[in-house]
Design an enzyme around this catalytic site. Structure first.
Site, PDB file in Angstrom:
ATOM      1  N   GLN A 150      12.385  -4.069  -9.390  1.00  0.00           N
ATOM      2  CA  GLN A 150      13.816  -4.345  -9.191  1.00  0.00           C
ATOM      3  C   GLN A 150      14.391  -3.489  -8.074  1.00  0.00           C
ATOM      4  O   GLN A 150      15.512  -3.708  -7.640  1.00  0.00           O
ATOM      5  CB  GLN A 150      14.561  -4.123 -10.504  1.00  0.00           C
ATOM      6  CG  GLN A 150      14.401  -5.323 -11.426  1.00  0.00           C
ATOM      7  CD  GLN A 150      14.905  -5.093 -12.826  1.00  0.00           C
ATOM      8  OE1 GLN A 150      15.551  -4.088 -13.118  1.00  0.00           O
ATOM      9  NE2 GLN A 150      14.598  -6.013 -13.717  1.00  0.00           N
ATOM     10  N   LYS A 151      13.607  -2.518  -7.605  1.00  0.00           N
ATOM     11  CA  LYS A 151      14.083  -1.726  -6.464  1.00  0.00           C
ATOM     12  C   LYS A 151      14.367  -2.648  -5.280  1.00  0.00           C
ATOM     13  O   LYS A 151      15.297  -2.434  -4.520  1.00  0.00           O
ATOM     14  CB  LYS A 151      13.050  -0.666  -6.069  1.00  0.00           C
ATOM     15  CG  LYS A 151      13.667   0.440  -5.261  1.00  0.00           C
ATOM     16  CD  LYS A 151      12.758   1.024  -4.210  1.00  0.00           C
ATOM     17  CE  LYS A 151      12.284   0.068  -3.220  1.00  0.00           C
ATOM     18  NZ  LYS A 151      11.645   0.598  -2.047  1.00  0.00           N
ATOM     19  N   GLY A 200       0.819  -1.217   0.000  1.00  0.00           N
ATOM     20  CA  GLY A 200       0.000   0.000   0.000  1.00  0.00           C
ATOM     21  C   GLY A 200       0.847   1.260   0.000  1.00  0.00           C
ATOM     22  O   GLY A 200       2.034   1.217  -0.322  1.00  0.00           O
ATOM     23  N   ALA A 201       0.199   2.396   0.341  1.00  0.00           N
ATOM     24  CA  ALA A 201       0.837   3.717   0.225  1.00  0.00           C
ATOM     25  C   ALA A 201       1.408   3.854  -1.188  1.00  0.00           C
ATOM     26  O   ALA A 201       2.591   4.157  -1.392  1.00  0.00           O
ATOM     27  CB  ALA A 201       1.921   3.904   1.296  1.00  0.00           C
ATOM     28  N   VAL A 246      11.724   2.883 -10.649  1.00  0.00           N
ATOM     29  CA  VAL A 246      11.256   4.214 -11.029  1.00  0.00           C
ATOM     30  C   VAL A 246      11.846   5.212 -10.035  1.00  0.00           C
ATOM     31  O   VAL A 246      11.814   4.988  -8.810  1.00  0.00           O
ATOM     32  CB  VAL A 246       9.711   4.280 -10.992  1.00  0.00           C
ATOM     33  CG1 VAL A 246       9.225   5.663 -11.396  1.00  0.00           C
ATOM     34  CG2 VAL A 246       9.124   3.210 -11.908  1.00  0.00           C
ATOM     35  N   GLU A 255       4.113   6.281  -7.803  1.00  0.00           N
ATOM     36  CA  GLU A 255       4.309   6.103  -9.245  1.00  0.00           C
ATOM     37  C   GLU A 255       5.083   4.811  -9.576  1.00  0.00           C
ATOM     38  O   GLU A 255       4.907   4.249 -10.658  1.00  0.00           O
ATOM     39  CB  GLU A 255       5.017   7.355  -9.795  1.00  0.00           C
ATOM     40  CG  GLU A 255       5.025   7.513 -11.300  1.00  0.00           C
ATOM     41  CD  GLU A 255       3.656   7.360 -11.987  1.00  0.00           C
ATOM     42  OE1 GLU A 255       2.624   7.752 -11.401  1.00  0.00           O
ATOM     43  OE2 GLU A 255       3.642   6.831 -13.121  1.00  0.00           O
ATOM     44  N   GLY A 256       5.916   4.346  -8.666  1.00  0.00           N
ATOM     45  CA  GLY A 256       6.606   3.066  -8.886  1.00  0.00           C
ATOM     46  C   GLY A 256       5.586   1.938  -8.981  1.00  0.00           C
ATOM     47  O   GLY A 256       5.638   1.096  -9.888  1.00  0.00           O
ATOM     48  N   HIS A 257       4.650   1.934  -8.030  1.00  0.00           N
ATOM     49  CA  HIS A 257       3.586   0.913  -8.073  1.00  0.00           C
ATOM     50  C   HIS A 257       2.730   1.078  -9.333  1.00  0.00           C
ATOM     51  O   HIS A 257       2.354   0.100  -9.976  1.00  0.00           O
ATOM     52  CB  HIS A 257       2.685   1.041  -6.840  1.00  0.00           C
ATOM     53  CG  HIS A 257       3.386   0.842  -5.533  1.00  0.00           C
ATOM     54  ND1 HIS A 257       3.497   1.837  -4.583  1.00  0.00           N
ATOM     55  CD2 HIS A 257       4.024  -0.233  -5.015  1.00  0.00           C
ATOM     56  CE1 HIS A 257       4.155   1.373  -3.538  1.00  0.00           C
ATOM     57  NE2 HIS A 257       4.495   0.127  -3.772  1.00  0.00           N
ATOM     58  N   ARG A 286       8.414   4.534   1.918  1.00  0.00           N
ATOM     59  CA  ARG A 286       9.067   5.057   3.126  1.00  0.00           C
ATOM     60  C   ARG A 286       9.643   6.461   2.918  1.00  0.00           C
ATOM     61  O   ARG A 286      10.026   7.114   3.887  1.00  0.00           O
ATOM     62  CB  ARG A 286      10.152   4.096   3.610  1.00  0.00           C
ATOM     63  CG  ARG A 286       9.569   2.816   4.202  1.00  0.00           C
ATOM     64  CD  ARG A 286      10.637   1.917   4.798  1.00  0.00           C
ATOM     65  NE  ARG A 286      10.075   0.817   5.554  1.00  0.00           N
ATOM     66  CZ  ARG A 286       9.941  -0.437   5.125  1.00  0.00           C
ATOM     67  NH1 ARG A 286      10.306  -0.748   3.890  1.00  0.00           N
ATOM     68  NH2 ARG A 286       9.432  -1.371   5.900  1.00  0.00           N
TER      69      ARG A 286
HETATM   70  N1  LIG Z   1      10.574   2.879  -7.229  1.00  0.00           N
HETATM   71  C1  LIG Z   1      10.096   1.697  -7.582  1.00  0.00           C
HETATM   72  N2  LIG Z   1      10.260   1.256  -8.838  1.00  0.00           N
HETATM   73  C2  LIG Z   1       9.798   0.032  -9.214  1.00  0.00           C
HETATM   74  N3  LIG Z   1       9.144  -0.802  -8.394  1.00  0.00           N
HETATM   75  C3  LIG Z   1       8.951  -0.410  -7.124  1.00  0.00           C
HETATM   76  C4  LIG Z   1       9.411   0.852  -6.645  1.00  0.00           C
HETATM   77  N4  LIG Z   1       9.077   0.973  -5.339  1.00  0.00           N
HETATM   78  C5  LIG Z   1       8.443  -0.175  -5.011  1.00  0.00           C
HETATM   79  N5  LIG Z   1       8.373  -1.005  -6.072  1.00  0.00           N
HETATM   80  C6  LIG Z   1       7.816  -2.356  -6.103  1.00  0.00           C
HETATM   81  O1  LIG Z   1       6.466  -2.342  -5.697  1.00  0.00           O
HETATM   82  C7  LIG Z   1       6.157  -3.567  -5.046  1.00  0.00           C
HETATM   83  C8  LIG Z   1       5.551  -3.256  -3.724  1.00  0.00           C
HETATM   84  O2  LIG Z   1       6.528  -2.646  -2.906  1.00  0.00           O
HETATM   85  P1  LIG Z   1       6.209  -1.901  -1.566  1.00  0.00           P
HETATM   86  O3  LIG Z   1       4.751  -1.787  -1.385  1.00  0.00           O
HETATM   87  O4  LIG Z   1       7.028  -2.469  -0.477  1.00  0.00           O
HETATM   88  O5  LIG Z   1       6.690  -0.445  -1.933  1.00  0.00           O
HETATM   89  P2  LIG Z   1       7.965   0.313  -1.525  1.00  0.00           P
HETATM   90  O6  LIG Z   1       7.836   1.675  -2.042  1.00  0.00           O
HETATM   91  O7  LIG Z   1       9.153  -0.526  -1.895  1.00  0.00           O
HETATM   92  O8  LIG Z   1       7.811   0.371   0.010  1.00  0.00           O
HETATM   93  P3  LIG Z   1       8.930   0.470   1.092  1.00  0.00           P
HETATM   94  O9  LIG Z   1       9.226   1.907   1.196  1.00  0.00           O
HETATM   95  O10 LIG Z   1       8.193  -0.100   2.214  1.00  0.00           O
HETATM   96  O11 LIG Z   1      10.079  -0.399   0.684  1.00  0.00           O
HETATM   97  C9  LIG Z   1       7.467  -4.330  -4.916  1.00  0.00           C
HETATM   98  O12 LIG Z   1       7.546  -5.273  -5.975  1.00  0.00           O
HETATM   99  C10 LIG Z   1       8.497  -3.252  -5.083  1.00  0.00           C
HETATM  100  O13 LIG Z   1       9.739  -3.716  -5.565  1.00  0.00           O
HETATM  101  N1  BAL Z   2       9.564  -3.230  -0.066  1.00  0.00           N
HETATM  102  C1  BAL Z   2       9.998  -4.365   0.716  1.00  0.00           C
HETATM  103  C2  BAL Z   2       9.108  -4.675   1.846  1.00  0.00           C
HETATM  104  C3  BAL Z   2       9.664  -4.333   3.178  1.00  0.00           C
HETATM  105  O1  BAL Z   2      10.503  -3.421   3.290  1.00  0.00           O
HETATM  106  O2  BAL Z   2       9.264  -4.961   4.161  1.00  0.00           O
END
Ligand SMILES: Nc1ncnc2c1ncn2[C@@H]1O[C@H](COP(=O)(O)OP(=O)(O)OP(=O)(O)O)[C@@H](O)[C@H]1O
Ligand code: BAL
Ligand SMILES: CC(C)(CO)[C@@H](O)C(=O)[O-]
Length: 332
Positions: free
Chosen positions: A149-150, A28-29, A177, A32-34, A188
């Site tokens: 891939q992040k 959640g939260a 992204v 644009e990456g999601h 975060r």
């Molecule tokens: N900047 C990004 N570019 C591409 N994919 C992303 C990006 N940020 C998150 N994702 C992908 O989105 C999916 C969900 O990730 P998540 O909800 O943990 O988001 P997050 O932004 O990585 O959160 P956190 O800050 O908790 O790590 C995962 O597959 C993660 O790799």
């Molecule tokens: N985006 C990875 C999930 C976690 O930090 O717990």
């Protein structure tokens, strides 16, 4: 497009299946990456297929003292963004729905790869992550699932689990992204004050410094085949560009080249950020083979990952960049 909100497995299973189902798992939260993952899922599923986004903050993958309680929860906005990006449904189960009998006794073990880097910093994290990913794959029953891939080590472990345990699901990785200034998008990031955000930029800057050093090395190698060594070296170093010249001169002076020089170039940026106010506290910087997340050696060829994790204030961030070694025709 409006996404339908589903809260229970029964609601999910009651949905009529149409065409290919692509799943994007999130905590959640959404940002644009999601949205990029969801758009890629839409493309894969096609107009006749179905895109399901899961939103679940999984307690099992958080350690004691981590940010489980304060993790941002923005479900209404998430459903809106998911729909706008092409999702048909958002599956957002409660903790009780996912773990009806309390925490599961039988779990997925991430194995040795799960104990390195992120796994060393967050013991048990990857077992908890893989356990919920396995459950969500069983609940959503997709043809294809997409991950960013992040979270490179997470992606590698999911690929490994799906292969080792015969899940029969296609796993697709989506490139990271970034904000215009290079910061990788992350839920975060919203914890960061403006000053902390300025310091946090050092993560991506360090990776870019490593990437530039790597590009110079690869250029040097290519040129060395064509022209005398001394001229090739001068030309390759000038390709690095003025902005990185000081950091690079240091790296060249203090290391023998290869992976060590790449790490040194990145490390220099992180060391500088450690002196900022607020400071960056480095957790790890590593140049690894993505098949097992061990350090690469001097003779490594293929795709490697330069990965970093650091704290700024109370926020822990990760980032990484892929670097291709020895493939002189490809861009790094
Ligand atoms: N900047 C990004 N570019 C591409 N994919 C992303 C990006 N940020 C998150 N994702 C992908 O989105 C999916 C969900 O990730 P998540 O909800 O943990 O988001 P997050 O932004 O990585 O959160 P956190 O800050 O908790 O790590 C995962 O597959 C993660 O790799
Ligand atoms: N985006 C990875 C999930 C976690 O930090 O717990
Ligand atoms: C894959 C995932 C949804 C499992 O909780 C999570 O680790 C994430 O958001 O990257």
């Amino acid at each position: 497009m409006t996404a339908t909100l589903l809260r229970t497995a029964a609601e999910l299973h009651a949905r009529a299946r149409t065409g290919r189902r692509a799943v994007v798992m999130t905590m959640g939260a959404l940002h644009e990456g999601h949205a990029t993952l969801i758009r890629a899922a839409r493309k894969i599923a096609g107009p006749d297929g179905e895109v399901v986004v899961t939103v679940f903050v999984n307690p099992l993958q958080f350690g004691a003292g981590e940010d489980l309680d304060r993790y941002p929860r923005t479900l209404d906005a998430d459903v809106e963004l998911a729909g706008r990006s092409g999702a048909d449904a958002v599956f957002a189960p409660s903790v009780d729905e996912v773990y009806p009998g309390g925490e599961p006794q039988v779990r997925i073990s991430a194995g040795p790869m799960g104990e390195r880097l992120e796994g060393a910093a967050r013991p048990g994290h990857f077992d908890g992550m893989l356990t919920v990913v396995a459950k969500l794959l069983h609940l959503t029953r997709p043809d294809v699932a997409l991950y960013g891939q992040k979270d490179a080590q997470q992606l590698a472990l999911i690929r490994r689990m799906v292969r080792d345990l015969n899940f029969g699901i296609e796993i697709v990785g989506v490139p990271t992204v970034r904000e215009e200034d290079g910061l990788a998008l992350s839920s975060r990031n919203r914890y960061l004050s403006p000053a902390e955000r300025r310091t946090a930029l050092a993560l991506s800057q360090a990776l870019f410094a490593g990437r530039d050093r790597h590009a110079a090395q690869e250029a040097l190698r290519a040129r060395a085949r064509e022209v005398p060594a001394t001229r090739a070296r001068a030309e390759a170093l000038s390709a690095i560009g003025e902005s990185r010249a000081a950091a690079d001169a240091h790296a060249v002076a203090t290391t023998a080249g290869g992976p060590a020089a790449i790490r040194a170039a990145a490390r220099l940026v992180l060391d500088e950020a450690a002196r900022l106010d607020p400071p960056l506290t480095l957790d790890y910087l590593a140049l690894v083979d993505p098949s097992d997340f061990t350090d690469i050696g001097d003779d490594f060829t293929g795709e490697a990952v330069l990965a970093v994790a650091a704290r700024v204030g109370a926020t822990r961030l990760i980032d990484n960049i892929p670097l291709t070694f020895g493939n002189l025709g490809a861009a790094s």
